[in-house]
Design an enzyme around this catalytic site. Structure first.
Site, PDB file in Angstrom:
ATOM      1  N   GLY A   1      -5.030   6.111   2.264  1.00 32.84           N
ATOM      2  CA  GLY A   1      -4.873   5.234   3.634  1.00 32.84           C
ATOM      3  C   GLY A   1      -6.311   5.364   4.341  1.00 32.84           C
ATOM      4  O   GLY A   1      -6.425   4.422   4.836  1.00 32.84           O
TER       5      GLY A   1
ATOM      6  N   GLU B   1       7.081   0.247  12.341  1.00 35.94           N
ATOM      7  CA  GLU B   1       8.136   1.308  12.484  1.00 35.94           C
ATOM      8  C   GLU B   1       7.334   2.616  12.762  1.00 35.94           C
ATOM      9  O   GLU B   1       7.034   2.974  11.781  1.00 35.94           O
ATOM     10  CB  GLU B   1       9.076   1.063  11.175  1.00 35.94           C
ATOM     11  CG  GLU B   1       9.708  -0.185  11.181  1.00 35.94           C
ATOM     12  CD  GLU B   1      10.773  -0.426  12.195  1.00 35.94           C
ATOM     13  OE1 GLU B   1      11.153   0.677  12.877  1.00 35.94           O
ATOM     14  OE2 GLU B   1      11.362  -1.524  12.367  1.00 35.94           O
TER      15      GLU B   1
ATOM     16  N   GLU C   1       5.883  14.335  17.567  1.00 32.50           N
ATOM     17  CA  GLU C   1       6.908  14.157  16.500  1.00 32.50           C
ATOM     18  C   GLU C   1       6.221  15.362  15.433  1.00 32.50           C
ATOM     19  O   GLU C   1       5.516  14.977  14.575  1.00 32.50           O
ATOM     20  CB  GLU C   1       6.815  12.810  15.720  1.00 32.50           C
ATOM     21  CG  GLU C   1       7.956  12.830  14.751  1.00 32.50           C
ATOM     22  CD  GLU C   1       7.526  11.589  14.011  1.00 32.50           C
ATOM     23  OE1 GLU C   1       6.494  11.005  13.679  1.00 32.50           O
ATOM     24  OE2 GLU C   1       8.594  10.797  13.441  1.00 32.50           O
TER      25      GLU C   1
ATOM     26  N   LYS D   1       0.859  -1.271  -0.056  1.00 32.73           N
ATOM     27  CA  LYS D   1      -0.148  -0.057   0.004  1.00 32.73           C
ATOM     28  C   LYS D   1       0.895   1.412   0.065  1.00 32.73           C
ATOM     29  O   LYS D   1       1.930   1.621   1.139  1.00 32.73           O
ATOM     30  CB  LYS D   1      -0.918   0.006   1.252  1.00 32.73           C
ATOM     31  CG  LYS D   1      -1.402   1.152   1.842  1.00 32.73           C
ATOM     32  CD  LYS D   1      -2.297   2.025   0.977  1.00 32.73           C
ATOM     33  CE  LYS D   1      -2.416   3.357   1.838  1.00 32.73           C
ATOM     34  NZ  LYS D   1      -1.712   4.640   0.945  1.00 32.73           N
TER      35      LYS D   1
ATOM     36  N   CYS E   1      12.299   9.671  10.268  1.00 30.63           N
ATOM     37  CA  CYS E   1      11.864   9.273  11.838  1.00 30.63           C
ATOM     38  C   CYS E   1      13.036   9.388  12.360  1.00 30.63           C
ATOM     39  O   CYS E   1      12.851   9.653  13.958  1.00 30.63           O
ATOM     40  CB  CYS E   1      11.471   7.857  11.387  1.00 30.63           C
ATOM     41  SG  CYS E   1      12.795   6.582  10.595  1.00 30.63           S
ATOM     42  N   ASP E   2      14.391   9.210  12.170  1.00 31.57           N
ATOM     43  CA  ASP E   2      15.391   9.544  12.727  1.00 31.57           C
ATOM     44  C   ASP E   2      16.095  10.844  12.954  1.00 31.57           C
ATOM     45  O   ASP E   2      17.038  11.061  13.135  1.00 31.57           O
ATOM     46  CB  ASP E   2      16.616   8.317  12.544  1.00 31.57           C
ATOM     47  CG  ASP E   2      16.845   8.451  11.032  1.00 31.57           C
ATOM     48  OD1 ASP E   2      16.503   9.273  10.256  1.00 31.57           O
ATOM     49  OD2 ASP E   2      17.565   7.706  10.324  1.00 31.57           O
TER      50      ASP E   2
ATOM     51  N   SER F   1       0.094   8.050  -0.478  1.00 31.56           N
ATOM     52  CA  SER F   1      -0.572   8.855  -1.731  1.00 31.56           C
ATOM     53  C   SER F   1       0.154   9.804  -2.139  1.00 31.56           C
ATOM     54  O   SER F   1       0.024  10.179  -3.252  1.00 31.56           O
ATOM     55  CB  SER F   1      -2.007   9.309  -1.124  1.00 31.56           C
ATOM     56  OG  SER F   1      -2.682   7.948  -0.728  1.00 31.56           O
TER      57      SER F   1
HETATM   58  P1  NAP Z   1       1.305   8.260   7.981  1.00 26.01           P
HETATM   59  O1  NAP Z   1       0.565   9.288   7.644  1.00 26.01           O
HETATM   60  O2  NAP Z   1       1.009   7.411   9.440  1.00 26.01           O
HETATM   61  O3  NAP Z   1       1.090   7.098   6.629  1.00 26.01           O
HETATM   62  C1  NAP Z   1       1.871   6.049   6.613  1.00 26.01           C
HETATM   63  C2  NAP Z   1       1.010   5.019   5.529  1.00 26.01           C
HETATM   64  O4  NAP Z   1      -0.168   4.742   6.262  1.00 26.01           O
HETATM   65  C3  NAP Z   1       0.861   5.838   4.268  1.00 26.01           C
HETATM   66  O5  NAP Z   1       0.811   4.701   3.158  1.00 26.01           O
HETATM   67  C4  NAP Z   1      -0.640   5.932   4.550  1.00 26.01           C
HETATM   68  O6  NAP Z   1      -1.701   6.297   3.390  1.00 26.01           O
HETATM   69  C5  NAP Z   1      -1.189   4.766   5.319  1.00 26.01           C
HETATM   70  N1  NAP Z   1      -2.557   4.915   6.100  1.00 26.01           N
HETATM   71  C6  NAP Z   1      -3.008   5.805   6.643  1.00 26.01           C
HETATM   72  N2  NAP Z   1      -4.201   5.567   7.285  1.00 26.01           N
HETATM   73  C7  NAP Z   1      -4.134   4.224   7.125  1.00 26.01           C
HETATM   74  C8  NAP Z   1      -5.291   3.290   7.628  1.00 26.01           C
HETATM   75  N3  NAP Z   1      -6.358   3.691   8.072  1.00 26.01           N
HETATM   76  N4  NAP Z   1      -4.942   1.927   7.210  1.00 26.01           N
HETATM   77  C9  NAP Z   1      -4.014   1.574   6.503  1.00 26.01           C
HETATM   78  N5  NAP Z   1      -3.051   2.404   6.167  1.00 26.01           N
HETATM   79  C10 NAP Z   1      -3.172   3.866   6.162  1.00 26.01           C
HETATM   80  O7  NAP Z   1       2.716   8.405   7.979  1.00 26.01           O
HETATM   81  P2  NAP Z   1       3.727   9.590   6.898  1.00 26.01           P
HETATM   82  O8  NAP Z   1       3.557  10.848   7.131  1.00 26.01           O
HETATM   83  O9  NAP Z   1       3.439   8.749   5.490  1.00 26.01           O
HETATM   84  O10 NAP Z   1       5.093   9.095   7.279  1.00 26.01           O
HETATM   85  C11 NAP Z   1       5.834   9.861   8.274  1.00 26.01           C
HETATM   86  C12 NAP Z   1       5.758   8.899   9.485  1.00 26.01           C
HETATM   87  O11 NAP Z   1       6.451   7.748   9.382  1.00 26.01           O
HETATM   88  C13 NAP Z   1       6.826   9.608  10.670  1.00 26.01           C
HETATM   89  O12 NAP Z   1       6.046   9.367  11.785  1.00 26.01           O
HETATM   90  C14 NAP Z   1       7.771   8.906  10.863  1.00 26.01           C
HETATM   91  O13 NAP Z   1       8.417   9.017  12.089  1.00 26.01           O
HETATM   92  C15 NAP Z   1       7.399   7.526  10.382  1.00 26.01           C
HETATM   93  N6  NAP Z   1       8.590   6.604  10.004  1.00 26.01           N
HETATM   94  C16 NAP Z   1       9.071   5.634  10.816  1.00 26.01           C
HETATM   95  C17 NAP Z   1      10.151   5.050  10.598  1.00 26.01           C
HETATM   96  C18 NAP Z   1      10.830   4.024  11.387  1.00 26.01           C
HETATM   97  O14 NAP Z   1      11.819   3.231  10.974  1.00 26.01           O
HETATM   98  N7  NAP Z   1      10.425   3.938  12.703  1.00 26.01           N
HETATM   99  C19 NAP Z   1      10.843   5.288   9.337  1.00 26.01           C
HETATM  100  C20 NAP Z   1      10.054   6.001   8.412  1.00 26.01           C
HETATM  101  C21 NAP Z   1       9.023   6.460   8.764  1.00 26.01           C
HETATM  102  P3  NAP Z   1      -1.916   7.576   2.794  1.00 26.01           P
HETATM  103  O15 NAP Z   1      -0.598   7.974   2.291  1.00 26.01           O
HETATM  104  O16 NAP Z   1      -2.682   7.121   1.493  1.00 26.01           O
HETATM  105  O17 NAP Z   1      -2.654   8.464   3.769  1.00 26.01           O
END
Ligand code: NAP
Length: 510
Positions: free
Chosen positions: A231, A270, A403, A198, A304-305, A201
């Site tokens: 999502g 993650e 964050e 998935k 994230c880091d 977007s």
């Molecule tokens: P996000 O808004 O949580 O979205 C992540 C993914 O989840 C996207 O593909 C999103 O789709 C999808 N999603 C949203 N709602 C969902 C639902 N109800 N069911 C299934 N999937 C759903 O995060 P982001 O803004 O893309 O990424 C940044 C975040 O990722 C930060 O918090 C960062 O710290 C974290 N991150 C963590 C690591 C680690 O190693 N710990 C590494 C990289 C990033 P859509 O885009 O279509 O909304």
């Protein structure tokens, strides 16, 4: 910028996109077929917010069909390919990535807003990850358990195997669309699973291009898909019983929702982070300032880091602060295509607004803006540094509690390491921490008490290719990603007990 600037060069991609009204329209890879969809989602470039592409918005009928094919055919097909052939396929994907590097890099520059250097870094890391898949394969051994140690199991023995779970749903964040897709594919496939991706977007194009390379490598089509749905419409997908494991990278908020909806499955989560950096009295302040500044603003703080909290020993606080501000002032903000740019755009204007709101809250609470705070365009903002010396105020701020996914950090001082530990552990996240300094006893104490998944000594946190495992504690997640460290979460144990009772195998019982 116009669509003319975003051009695909590789002929390999010619069947998966077409130009409609001057806009590039992509198909989605659905269990071996490229489908165009009835509805579309617009994809904008964070560089100038112009629409650079359209992707299909898949409906439940499409998704249901994909899950049927992947579950009934794909998960068996991939498992029945001998491991060495699976390794060869991953190698072939790496080769195809090398051949189509230019398009992959461009997709990350235009769609994710990365600088060329960062985009190149992500493509290279993805290629490396594919080529190190053989190291994951060494972690799929089972165990032999002798029955001698209990009277009820004497004359029996067991082999504990690790088996693929079936179908892994890989949910990808916007900040590493290509690398995270590759990494999740590698360990899932090495373990023998089919994979449904998935994509984010905001920047799905790198993932769609990658799907074409997977198809070209000879990978069984039924064992891989890229489902382009928003999502917020993915609840049904996440909770579907045809999926046995979810490897999710994204925010803690979304991660919690995914876990709640998914039911009984295996997870790699993650999640959110934003790391503390602790500067000790004996640190090399020049090196620490350089690394911490880059840790704050690299990829506009959308990592994230990324460092979000800087804790500095009181006796070197003034000197370090000066050095850090000077490093911030050197960072050029601008178009990521410009070679001089160190800080490119944020993924959307709302991210800039959120950052400025949080800075404003900190200043109103008594903080000092040491650097930055100015918006330089809809998606562009100066990297910013906010000083908060009052610890009670600090604990109430969004910049500390949440964050904030942008190039901003707070800086404060500490009297002794116990205070630093307490402030660092006080956040809800526990991804990584950085320590700058040389006193072994102090560093050892910090290592013992800091509740984080990884600790970097005299370096900024960077997960890179995942050569070292990474992953969080507390609200930063469950499980680890990194070469060799994830197969556990996408496999299940199977115990096979052999009964040799009264067969004369154990002579001592005769
Ligand atoms: P996000 O808004 O949580 O979205 C992540 C993914 O989840 C996207 O593909 C999103 O789709 C999808 N999603 C949203 N709602 C969902 C639902 N109800 N069911 C299934 N999937 C759903 O995060 P982001 O803004 O893309 O990424 C940044 C975040 O990722 C930060 O918090 C960062 O710290 C974290 N991150 C963590 C690591 C680690 O190693 N710990 C590494 C990289 C990033 P859509 O885009 O279509 O909304």
């Amino acid at each position: 910028m116009s669509v003319k600037d975003f051009k695909l060069h590789g002929r390999i991609f010619s069947e998966i996109h077409r130009e409609v009204d001057g806009i590039c329209e992509f198909a989605a890879f659905a269990a071996g077929r490229w489908i165009w969809g009835r509805e579309f989602l617009e994809v904008r470039s964070p560089i100038d917010l112009k629409v650079i592409a359209r992707i299909p918005k898949l409906g439940w009928d499409d998704i249901n069909h994909v899950l049927d094919v992947v579950y009934s055919v794909g998960r068996w097909k991939i498992r029945d390919i001998p491991g060495w052939k699976r390794l060869n396929m991953l190698d072939r994907i790496a080769e195809l990535m090398e051949e189509n590097k230019k398009d992959l890099i461009n997709s990350l520059v235009f769609n994710s807003g990365k600088t060329r250097l960062q985009a190149e870094g992500e493509v290279n890391a993805s290629i490396d990850r594919l080529r190190r898949a053989d190291m994951d394969s060494r972690k799929i051994y089972g165990e032999y358990v002798p029955g001698d140690w209990d009277p009820t199991t004497v004359e029996t023995e067991a082999i504990i195997r690790r088996e693929p779970l079936g179908v892994v749903l890989a949910i990808i964040p916007f900040n590493y669309p290509l690398f995270d897709t590759v990494s999740k594919l590698v360990y899932s496939v090495i373990a023998g699973n089919a994979v449904v991706v998935k994509p984010p977007s905001a920047d799905p194009i790198p993932v769609i291009l990658f799907a074409k390379l997977v198809e070209e490598s000879g990978f069984p089509g039924e064992s891989f898909s890229v489902l382009t749905i928003p999502g917020k419409e993915s609840d049904r997908l996440v909770s579907d019983d045809r999926i046995q494991a979810i490897s999710f990278t994204g925010s803690s908020k979304t991660g919690k929702r995914v876990i709640q909806l998914a039911g009984i499955k295996q997870f790699i989560m993650e999640l959110g982070g934003g790391d503390p950096a602790i500067v000790l009295s004996d640190a090399d302040l020049h090196v620490a300032a350089k690394m911490i500044a880059a840790g704050v603003y690299s990829y506009a703080g959308q990592r994230c880091d990324a460092i979000k909290l800087i804790l500095v020993a009181k006796d070197v606080y003034g000197e370090f602060k000066e050095k850090l501000v000077s490093e911030f002032s050197r960072a050029v903000v601008g178009d990521p295509r410009d070679e001089k740019t160190a800080v490119g755009p944020l993924i959307c204007p709302e991210a800039v607004e959120e950052m400025l709101k949080c800075i404003d809250e900190a200043i109103k609470a008594g903080g000092n803006l040491l650097y930055g705070g100015r918006r330089l365009g809809e998606t562009y903002v100066e990297p910013s540094l906010v000083e908060i010396l009052d610890k009670r105020t600090l604990r109430g701020l969004k910049l500390y509690m949440e964050e904030v996914f942008a190039p901003v950090a707070i800086i404060t001082d500490f009297n002794d390491v116990d205070e630093a530990i307490e402030i660092a552990n006080g956040r809800r996240y526990g991804l990584d921490a950085a320590i700058f300094g040389y006193n072994l006893d102090t560093i050892r104490k910090l290592i013992r008490f800091l509740e984080f998944g990884a600790i970097y000594i005299n370096d900024m946190p960077r997960h890179g290719v995942g050569y070292y495992p990474f992953g969080g504690r507390k609200e930063s997640g469950i499980g680890r990603e990194g070469i060799g460290y994830s197969v556990e979460q996408v496999t299940a144990y199977k115990t096979i007990v052999y009964n040799f009772r009264e067969k004369g195998v154990w002579r001592y019982l005769e």
